[in-house]
Scaffold this motif. Structure first.
Motif, short mmCIF file in Angstrom:
data_model
loop_
_atom_site.label_atom_id
_atom_site.label_comp_id
_atom_site.label_asym_id
_atom_site.label_seq_id
_atom_site.Cartn_x
_atom_site.Cartn_y
_atom_site.Cartn_z
N CYS A 23 -0.82 -16.88 -4.34
CA CYS A 23 -2.15 -17.19 -3.92
C CYS A 23 -2.11 -17.09 -2.43
N ASP A 24 -3.36 -16.41 -2.17
CA ASP A 24 -3.60 -16.06 -0.57
C ASP A 24 -5.03 -16.43 -0.26
N TYR A 25 -5.28 -17.13 0.76
CA TYR A 25 -6.35 -17.39 1.43
C TYR A 25 -6.91 -17.13 2.60
N THR A 26 -8.16 -16.98 2.92
CA THR A 26 -8.57 -16.46 4.12
C THR A 26 -9.17 -17.72 5.08
N ASN A 27 -9.68 -18.66 4.44
CA ASN A 27 -10.36 -19.91 5.38
C ASN A 27 -9.40 -20.85 5.69
N SER A 28 -9.24 -20.77 6.94
CA SER A 28 -8.24 -21.78 7.72
C SER A 28 -8.62 -23.12 7.51
N MET A 29 -9.82 -23.42 7.26
CA MET A 29 -10.32 -24.78 7.17
C MET A 29 -9.93 -25.52 5.88
N PHE A 30 -9.36 -24.64 4.95
CA PHE A 30 -9.11 -25.18 3.61
C PHE A 30 -7.98 -26.14 3.83
N ASP A 31 -8.18 -27.45 3.22
CA ASP A 31 -7.15 -28.34 3.53
C ASP A 31 -6.51 -28.94 2.28
N TYR A 32 -6.73 -28.46 1.19
CA TYR A 32 -6.31 -29.23 -0.03
C TYR A 32 -6.25 -28.20 -1.22
N PHE A 33 -5.26 -27.88 -1.83
CA PHE A 33 -5.17 -26.82 -2.76
C PHE A 33 -4.47 -27.16 -4.32
N LEU A 34 -5.03 -26.52 -5.11
CA LEU A 34 -4.85 -27.05 -6.65
C LEU A 34 -4.34 -25.70 -7.32
N TRP A 35 -3.72 -25.89 -8.44
CA TRP A 35 -3.54 -25.25 -9.52
C TRP A 35 -4.05 -25.89 -10.72
N TYR A 36 -4.68 -24.82 -11.61
CA TYR A 36 -5.04 -25.33 -12.95
C TYR A 36 -4.43 -24.24 -13.91
N LYS A 37 -4.24 -24.66 -15.10
CA LYS A 37 -3.82 -23.78 -15.92
C LYS A 37 -4.90 -23.78 -17.24
N PRO A 44 -9.86 -25.36 -18.32
CA PRO A 44 -8.75 -25.39 -17.46
C PRO A 44 -8.20 -26.80 -17.40
N THR A 45 -7.05 -26.92 -17.12
CA THR A 45 -6.44 -28.50 -17.03
C THR A 45 -5.68 -28.32 -15.79
N PHE A 46 -5.54 -29.45 -15.00
CA PHE A 46 -5.25 -29.79 -13.53
C PHE A 46 -3.64 -29.61 -14.01
N GLY A 83 5.54 -21.98 -23.86
CA GLY A 83 4.31 -22.71 -23.76
C GLY A 83 3.46 -22.68 -22.50
N ASP A 84 4.45 -22.10 -21.51
CA ASP A 84 3.63 -21.98 -20.07
C ASP A 84 2.68 -20.60 -20.18
N SER A 85 2.76 -20.13 -21.17
CA SER A 85 2.07 -18.75 -21.28
C SER A 85 0.48 -19.26 -21.10
N ALA A 86 -0.22 -18.69 -20.07
CA ALA A 86 -1.39 -19.32 -20.04
C ALA A 86 -2.10 -18.46 -18.77
N VAL A 87 -3.12 -18.55 -18.28
CA VAL A 87 -3.75 -18.20 -16.94
C VAL A 87 -3.99 -19.26 -16.22
N TYR A 88 -3.38 -19.04 -14.94
CA TYR A 88 -3.02 -19.82 -13.90
C TYR A 88 -4.29 -19.89 -12.72
N PHE A 89 -5.02 -20.60 -12.43
CA PHE A 89 -6.01 -20.40 -11.48
C PHE A 89 -5.39 -21.49 -9.93
N CYS A 90 -5.70 -20.80 -8.92
CA CYS A 90 -5.36 -21.38 -7.62
C CYS A 90 -6.96 -21.64 -7.35
N ALA A 91 -6.90 -22.92 -6.61
CA ALA A 91 -8.36 -23.19 -5.97
C ALA A 91 -8.19 -24.13 -4.58
#
Lengths: 115, 114
Positions: A23-37, A44-46, A83-91
């Motif tokens: 996962c790449d991000y452009t906003n240097s102000m981001f200070d908290y990152f999460l992954w959801y499945k 989605p679940t955290f 069982g890990d087969s899923a879509v993974y979202f970065c936020a």
């Protein structure tokens, strides 16, 4: 303009091996990152999160690495299981005025773990 | 255990009709979010309610979209004069307080506009 980018729409891994989702991000102000499945037909679940004051957070088979200078984070799953087969979202989230934080989501990476 | 519930699970409507989607958040959660996911796309933020504060409506795509949260609990997302491009899965999430708290998602409502 995507502030959170998951450049690989899909990934296929053999059971037992390591899965690495990026996962790449452009906003240097981001200070908290999460992954959801997300499984099909479910919300989605955290999965795991990391604050910008850390560079690694581990929870069982899941580890998230944060490289602030590269504005890059990755999710490692080892060993991968079918069982890990899923879509993974970065936020990601940045501080905002008041209590008005929002999560900015990537488009997701579909992981297939093959037996 | 009561998670986030959404109704209906599926909704098929004709172009031009109005639809209402309902979300019941987890009891005690002060924050509630609506997202939508179109085919092949990521999660698109629509609106965010936090306690008694004015909602953040910055993600609503047009004035045909509106949402209410009554009594700090149940929320209704209304889409007026639906268009085919409104077809998507509409997801609701709630969290204990702010965005840095884990968001718990409902199963979504799949909206199809014919």
């Amino acid at each position: 303009d995507q502030q959170v980018k998951q450049n690989s729409p899909s990934l296929s891994v053999q059971e037992g091996r390591i899965s690495i989702l990026n996962c790449d991000y452009t906003n240097s102000m981001f200070d908290y990152f999460l992954w959801y499945k997300k499984y099909p037909a479910e919300g989605p679940t955290f999965l795991i999160s990391i604050s910008s004051i850390k560079d690694k957070n581990e929870d069982g088979r899941f580890t998230v690495f944060l490289n602030k200078s590269a504005k890059h984070l990755s999710l490692h799953i080892v060993p991968s299981q079918p069982g890990d087969s899923a879509v993974y979202f970065c936020a990601a989230s940045s501080p905002a005025a008041g209590n008005n934080r929002k999560l900015i989501w990537g488009l997701g990476t579909s992981l297939a773990v093959n037996p | 255990g009561a998670g986030v519930s959404q109704s209906p699970s599926n909704k098929v409507t004709e172009k031009g009709k109005d639809v209402e989607l309902r979300c019941d958040p987890i009891s005690g959660h002060t924050a509630l979010y609506w997202y939508r996911q179109s085919l092949g796309q990521g999660l698109e933020f629509l609106i965010y309610f936090q306690g008694n504060s004015a909602p953040d409506k910055s993600g609503l795509p047009s004035d045909r979209f509106s949402a209410e949260r009554t009594g700090g609990s149940v929320s209704t997302l209304t889409i007026q004069r639906t268009q085919q491009e409104d077809s998507a899965v509409y997801l609701c999430a709630s969290s204990r307080s702010g965005v840095t708290d884990t968001q718990y998602f409902g199963p979504g409502t799949r909206l199809t506009v014919l």
